[in-house]
Design an enzyme around this catalytic site. Structure first.
Site, PDB file in Angstrom:
ATOM      1  N   HIS A  97      57.407  40.892  48.666  1.00 39.41           N
ATOM      2  CA  HIS A  97      58.344  42.007  48.415  1.00 39.41           C
ATOM      3  C   HIS A  97      57.743  43.250  49.072  1.00 39.41           C
ATOM      4  O   HIS A  97      56.852  43.888  48.505  1.00 39.41           O
ATOM      5  CB  HIS A  97      58.467  42.154  46.897  1.00 39.41           C
ATOM      6  CG  HIS A  97      59.354  43.264  46.421  1.00 39.41           C
ATOM      7  ND1 HIS A  97      60.548  43.040  45.760  1.00 39.41           N
ATOM      8  CD2 HIS A  97      59.225  44.612  46.468  1.00 39.41           C
ATOM      9  CE1 HIS A  97      61.094  44.187  45.415  1.00 39.41           C
ATOM     10  NE2 HIS A  97      60.311  45.174  45.837  1.00 39.41           N
TER      11      HIS A  97
ATOM     12  N   HIS B  87      57.977  47.028  50.893  1.00 34.91           N
ATOM     13  CA  HIS B  87      58.683  48.277  51.190  1.00 34.91           C
ATOM     14  C   HIS B  87      58.192  48.733  52.562  1.00 34.91           C
ATOM     15  O   HIS B  87      57.100  48.363  53.008  1.00 34.91           O
ATOM     16  CB  HIS B  87      58.416  49.308  50.088  1.00 34.91           C
ATOM     17  CG  HIS B  87      59.162  48.987  48.816  1.00 34.91           C
ATOM     18  ND1 HIS B  87      60.253  49.703  48.393  1.00 34.91           N
ATOM     19  CD2 HIS B  87      58.993  48.003  47.903  1.00 34.91           C
ATOM     20  CE1 HIS B  87      60.709  49.184  47.257  1.00 34.91           C
ATOM     21  NE2 HIS B  87      59.957  48.146  46.929  1.00 34.91           N
TER      22      HIS B  87
ATOM     23  N   ARG C 233      69.759  46.415  42.931  1.00 35.96           N
ATOM     24  CA  ARG C 233      68.836  46.873  41.882  1.00 35.96           C
ATOM     25  C   ARG C 233      67.748  47.785  42.462  1.00 35.96           C
ATOM     26  O   ARG C 233      67.776  49.005  42.264  1.00 35.96           O
ATOM     27  CB  ARG C 233      68.206  45.654  41.168  1.00 35.96           C
ATOM     28  CG  ARG C 233      67.452  45.989  39.895  1.00 35.96           C
ATOM     29  CD  ARG C 233      66.066  46.553  40.077  1.00 35.96           C
ATOM     30  NE  ARG C 233      65.171  45.677  40.835  1.00 35.96           N
ATOM     31  CZ  ARG C 233      63.972  46.055  41.241  1.00 35.96           C
ATOM     32  NH1 ARG C 233      63.506  47.260  40.981  1.00 35.96           N
ATOM     33  NH2 ARG C 233      63.211  45.228  41.952  1.00 35.96           N
ATOM     34  N   ASP C 234      66.842  47.215  43.223  1.00 41.08           N
ATOM     35  CA  ASP C 234      65.737  48.028  43.759  1.00 41.08           C
ATOM     36  C   ASP C 234      66.297  49.097  44.691  1.00 41.08           C
ATOM     37  O   ASP C 234      65.791  50.224  44.756  1.00 41.08           O
ATOM     38  CB  ASP C 234      64.763  47.118  44.525  1.00 41.08           C
ATOM     39  CG  ASP C 234      63.347  47.676  44.583  1.00 41.08           C
ATOM     40  OD1 ASP C 234      63.158  48.829  44.195  1.00 41.08           O
ATOM     41  OD2 ASP C 234      62.443  46.947  45.028  1.00 41.08           O
TER      42      ASP C 234
ATOM     43  N   CYS D 179      61.080  53.397  44.602  1.00 45.19           N
ATOM     44  CA  CYS D 179      60.824  53.277  43.173  1.00 45.19           C
ATOM     45  C   CYS D 179      60.736  54.671  42.590  1.00 45.19           C
ATOM     46  O   CYS D 179      60.021  55.523  43.109  1.00 45.19           O
ATOM     47  CB  CYS D 179      59.517  52.520  42.929  1.00 45.19           C
ATOM     48  SG  CYS D 179      59.112  52.393  41.185  1.00 45.19           S
TER      49      CYS D 179
ATOM     50  N   ASN E 185      63.110  49.246  50.540  1.00 45.44           N
ATOM     51  CA  ASN E 185      62.663  47.874  50.794  1.00 45.44           C
ATOM     52  C   ASN E 185      62.853  47.564  52.268  1.00 45.44           C
ATOM     53  O   ASN E 185      63.651  48.203  52.952  1.00 45.44           O
ATOM     54  CB  ASN E 185      63.524  46.895  49.986  1.00 45.44           C
ATOM     55  CG  ASN E 185      63.314  47.032  48.512  1.00 45.44           C
ATOM     56  OD1 ASN E 185      63.866  47.933  47.885  1.00 45.44           O
ATOM     57  ND2 ASN E 185      62.529  46.155  47.945  1.00 45.44           N
TER      58      ASN E 185
HETATM   59  P1  HMG Z   1      59.507  53.917  26.193  1.00 45.11           P
HETATM   60  O1  HMG Z   1      60.099  55.279  26.235  1.00 45.11           O
HETATM   61  O2  HMG Z   1      58.042  53.776  25.960  1.00 45.11           O
HETATM   62  O3  HMG Z   1      60.320  52.957  25.183  1.00 45.11           O
HETATM   63  O4  HMG Z   1      59.877  53.234  27.591  1.00 45.11           O
HETATM   64  P2  HMG Z   1      60.253  52.775  23.615  1.00 45.11           P
HETATM   65  O5  HMG Z   1      60.065  51.308  23.366  1.00 45.11           O
HETATM   66  O6  HMG Z   1      59.274  53.746  23.012  1.00 45.11           O
HETATM   67  O7  HMG Z   1      61.735  53.189  23.178  1.00 45.11           O
HETATM   68  C1  HMG Z   1      62.224  54.522  23.328  1.00 45.11           C
HETATM   69  C2  HMG Z   1      63.752  54.488  23.276  1.00 45.11           C
HETATM   70  O8  HMG Z   1      64.244  53.768  24.409  1.00 45.11           O
HETATM   71  C3  HMG Z   1      64.313  53.785  22.050  1.00 45.11           C
HETATM   72  O9  HMG Z   1      65.552  54.393  21.726  1.00 45.11           O
HETATM   73  C4  HMG Z   1      64.583  52.400  22.551  1.00 45.11           C
HETATM   74  O10 HMG Z   1      65.577  51.717  21.819  1.00 45.11           O
HETATM   75  C5  HMG Z   1      65.044  52.667  23.973  1.00 45.11           C
HETATM   76  P3  HMG Z   1      65.675  55.455  20.526  1.00 45.11           P
HETATM   77  O11 HMG Z   1      65.168  54.730  19.317  1.00 45.11           O
HETATM   78  O12 HMG Z   1      64.798  56.604  20.903  1.00 45.11           O
HETATM   79  O13 HMG Z   1      67.149  55.767  20.519  1.00 45.11           O
HETATM   80  N1  HMG Z   1      64.827  51.522  24.847  1.00 45.11           N
HETATM   81  C6  HMG Z   1      65.781  50.940  25.606  1.00 45.11           C
HETATM   82  N2  HMG Z   1      67.076  51.221  25.769  1.00 45.11           N
HETATM   83  C7  HMG Z   1      67.764  50.417  26.610  1.00 45.11           C
HETATM   84  N3  HMG Z   1      67.224  49.372  27.252  1.00 45.11           N
HETATM   85  C8  HMG Z   1      65.916  49.068  27.115  1.00 45.11           C
HETATM   86  C9  HMG Z   1      65.148  49.877  26.255  1.00 45.11           C
HETATM   87  N4  HMG Z   1      63.855  49.846  25.880  1.00 45.11           N
HETATM   88  C10 HMG Z   1      63.668  50.849  25.038  1.00 45.11           C
HETATM   89  N5  HMG Z   1      65.404  48.024  27.781  1.00 45.11           N
HETATM   90  C11 HMG Z   1      60.364  51.275  28.903  1.00 45.11           C
HETATM   91  C12 HMG Z   1      59.414  51.932  27.902  1.00 45.11           C
HETATM   92  C13 HMG Z   1      59.693  50.029  29.437  1.00 45.11           C
HETATM   93  C14 HMG Z   1      61.653  50.925  28.202  1.00 45.11           C
HETATM   94  C15 HMG Z   1      60.634  52.279  30.062  1.00 45.11           C
HETATM   95  O14 HMG Z   1      59.406  52.723  30.549  1.00 45.11           O
HETATM   96  C16 HMG Z   1      61.420  51.695  31.198  1.00 45.11           C
HETATM   97  O15 HMG Z   1      62.585  51.359  31.048  1.00 45.11           O
HETATM   98  N6  HMG Z   1      60.797  51.575  32.396  1.00 45.11           N
HETATM   99  C17 HMG Z   1      61.422  50.986  33.572  1.00 45.11           C
HETATM  100  C18 HMG Z   1      61.236  51.861  34.784  1.00 45.11           C
HETATM  101  C19 HMG Z   1      61.834  51.187  35.993  1.00 45.11           C
HETATM  102  O16 HMG Z   1      62.891  50.603  35.928  1.00 45.11           O
HETATM  103  N7  HMG Z   1      61.138  51.276  37.153  1.00 45.11           N
HETATM  104  C20 HMG Z   1      61.577  50.693  38.361  1.00 45.11           C
HETATM  105  C21 HMG Z   1      61.537  49.178  38.362  1.00 45.11           C
HETATM  106  S1  HMG Z   1      59.981  48.453  38.830  1.00 45.11           S
HETATM  107  C22 HMG Z   1      60.047  48.399  40.531  1.00 45.11           C
HETATM  108  O17 HMG Z   1      60.937  48.963  41.112  1.00 45.11           O
HETATM  109  C23 HMG Z   1      59.039  47.592  41.276  1.00 45.11           C
HETATM  110  C24 HMG Z   1      59.617  46.302  41.829  1.00 45.11           C
HETATM  111  O18 HMG Z   1      60.714  46.559  42.681  1.00 45.11           O
HETATM  112  C25 HMG Z   1      58.554  45.536  42.622  1.00 45.11           C
HETATM  113  C26 HMG Z   1      57.805  46.395  43.635  1.00 45.11           C
HETATM  114  O19 HMG Z   1      58.417  47.058  44.472  1.00 45.11           O
HETATM  115  O20 HMG Z   1      56.574  46.341  43.579  1.00 45.11           O
HETATM  116  C27 HMG Z   1      60.097  45.383  40.689  1.00 45.11           C
HETATM  117 MG    MG Z   2      60.483  47.178  44.878  1.00 43.04          MG
END
Ligand code: HMG
Ligand code: MG
Length: 310
Positions: free
Chosen positions: A203, A205, A11-12, A236, A245
């Protein structure tokens, strides 16, 4: 003493890969990681495919896998829609994620911290009814690419909120890998003053090469769960310049040197890190993996690896 490693490579590790990774390679990676002895492999993300196109095949990955007894395959979910998709694909554990930095959380999820916590409430409620375990992440615990310094008090506040909502474990993420050991220890201890240490994970990096040193200091402080990615995969998409990571191979080598149990087969893990690095066409980012795969180290000089899967 026994450490649980949460393998986050699929995933990450893969979420930031620029070139498309074949679904079959993702599935094969997870299977190999399970064969290494991993008991927790974060498999994929049910985030918006517009935001993270690399993991748009999350449902295909999940439906191809059957977790053996005792193995958890958690998936990341940002909102209730993600939870529903994850459940439809058979997920039995999910992870929600927010940050200790308001600016980062907006870039990463288009929501403020409190707004994202409010999004999680219905997920936690449904998860209780569905008997689904929920892990919580707090990102940017040691620094933010947009905001700079992040006070420990904010890390504590967000971690406490996730724990109070019912997350069984809180993973404290140095998302951009800027932390140093003493800062990491102080942050961990601040959180542990409010949440049992047994419910915390670290966690790291490895952007500045401090991840293993940070882990050592946090182990001394009492943490027993470590997130890591095979081959040092990762980064990320919303933290430009942040590297992967900490490599699982490097963590396992550290633990073996300390005589701490972890349940992972080192040789299989090294082979898996080398395999996925080759599949991705990138250099192996694990120092230990590189040393062992490239034949640059006489293995009789290195730590003897005694821990096999349970
Ligand atoms: P948004 O654009 O504000 O979403 O994104 P929305 O609620 O306004 O919806 C817009 C459209 O997206 C809609 O579709 C929704 O249905 C769809 P439309 O009506 O336009 O056809 N939608 C989805 N589709 C599929 N699956 C979903 C989903 N949600 C909405 N779950 C949102 C807001 C949170 C969804 C977006 O910003 C997002 O997905 N962000 C995730 C980014 C990400 O994955 N970042 C990396 C992970 S975090 C990380 O790596 C850190 C970590 O490792 C720890 C560390 O290292 O510190 C965990
Ligand atoms: Mg991470």
């Amino acid at each position: 003493m026994k450490i649980r490693i949460v393998e986050v490579g699929p995933r990450d590790g893969l979420q930031n890969e620029a070139r498309n990774v074949a679904t079959n390679d993702k599935i094969e990676l997870i299977r190999r990681l399970i064969d290494c002895g991993h008991r927790t492999v974060e498999a994929t993300s049910f985030v918006s495919p517009q935001w993270v196109p690399q993991l748009a095949d999350a449902a295909d990955v999940m439906s191809a896998l059957t977790a053996p007894a005792g193995v958890a395959l958690p998936v990341l979910v940002p909102n209730f829609k993600g939870y529903e998709r994850a459940r439809a694909a058979g997920a039995k554990e999910v992870a929600v994620f927010t940050a200790a930095s308001e600016a980062f959380n907006r870039k990463n999820t288009n929501a403020g911290i409190d707004e994202s916590l409010a999004r999680f409430a219905p997920i936690l409620e449904a998860a209780r009814a569905d008997d689904v375990r929920v892990r919580g992440y707090v990102s940017t615990v040691l620094g933010c690419p947009y905001q700079g310094q992040v006070p420990n008090s904010e890390v504590v506040r967000v971690a406490r909120a996730l724990y109070a909502m019912g997350a069984y474990e809180i993973s404290l993420g140095d998302t951009i890998g800027v932390g140093t050991p003493e800062k990491a220890r102080q942050m961990l201890m601040a959180v542990a003053s409010e949440i049992p240490m047994g419910a915390l994970a670290v966690h790291f990096h490895d952007t500045y090469g401090m991840a293993v040193a940070n882990i050592l200091r946090c182990l001394d402080a009492g943490v027993r769960v470590i997130d890591a990615a095979v081959g040092g995969l990762g980064g990320c998409p919303y933290a430009k310049g942040a590297s992967g990571n900490v490599a699982t191979e490097d963590v396992v080598y550290l633990l073996d040197g300390l005589g701490i149990e972890h349940g992972i087969d080192f040789d299989r893990l090294v082979a898996t890190g080398q395999w996925i690095s080759e599949r991705l066409g990138r250099a192996n980012a694990s120092k230990v993996g590189k040393a062992r795969s490239g034949g640059v180290l006489d293995s009789s000089l290195a730590v003897r690896h005694v821990h096999k899967p349970d």
